[in-house]
Design a protein around this motif. Sequence first.
Motif, mmCIF file in Angstrom:
data_model
loop_
_atom_site.group_PDB
_atom_site.id
_atom_site.type_symbol
_atom_site.label_atom_id
_atom_site.label_comp_id
_atom_site.label_asym_id
_atom_site.label_seq_id
_atom_site.Cartn_x
_atom_site.Cartn_y
_atom_site.Cartn_z
ATOM 1 N N ARG A 23 0.793 -1.295 0.084
ATOM 2 C CA ARG A 23 -0.093 0.102 0.132
ATOM 3 C C ARG A 23 0.931 1.263 -0.104
ATOM 4 O O ARG A 23 1.766 1.328 0.864
ATOM 5 C CB ARG A 23 -0.990 0.026 1.218
ATOM 6 C CG ARG A 23 -1.793 1.112 1.264
ATOM 7 C CD ARG A 23 -2.761 1.158 2.656
ATOM 8 N NE ARG A 23 -3.247 -0.159 2.730
ATOM 9 C CZ ARG A 23 -4.530 -0.408 2.074
ATOM 10 N NH1 ARG A 23 -4.983 0.608 1.344
ATOM 11 N NH2 ARG A 23 -5.213 -1.629 2.224
ATOM 12 N N GLU B 125 -4.692 5.028 -3.045
ATOM 13 C CA GLU B 125 -4.009 3.964 -3.869
ATOM 14 C C GLU B 125 -4.615 2.756 -3.493
ATOM 15 O O GLU B 125 -4.719 2.297 -2.516
ATOM 16 C CB GLU B 125 -2.630 4.236 -3.960
ATOM 17 C CG GLU B 125 -2.051 5.210 -4.488
ATOM 18 C CD GLU B 125 -2.078 5.367 -5.818
ATOM 19 O OE1 GLU B 125 -1.666 4.562 -6.743
ATOM 20 O OE2 GLU B 125 -2.603 6.356 -6.341
ATOM 21 N N GLU B 126 -4.810 1.824 -4.663
ATOM 22 C CA GLU B 126 -5.123 0.432 -4.376
ATOM 23 C C GLU B 126 -3.865 -0.285 -3.954
ATOM 24 O O GLU B 126 -2.628 0.090 -4.311
ATOM 25 C CB GLU B 126 -5.582 -0.078 -5.918
ATOM 26 C CG GLU B 126 -6.774 0.578 -6.182
ATOM 27 C CD GLU B 126 -7.546 -0.041 -7.466
ATOM 28 O OE1 GLU B 126 -7.085 -1.300 -7.945
ATOM 29 O OE2 GLU B 126 -8.459 0.379 -8.001
#
Length: 58
Positions: A19, A26-27
């Motif tokens: 992450r 963000e994914e």
Amino acid sequence: MNTFYYQVDSIDGDYANLRRTDVEGEELKLVARALLPPEITEGTRLKYELMEYTISNE
């Protein structure tokens, strides 16, 4: 060059979910563990710079 910061969210066999910590929303990024330092655990902070992951002390 750009520098990106990640945290190991989870480890699943030969892969780790990372992450981004320097950008919100963000994914997760799936990365092969062969590309990461061998001593990572869940929660380890990483720095990605010059196409290499290293453990970050920041």
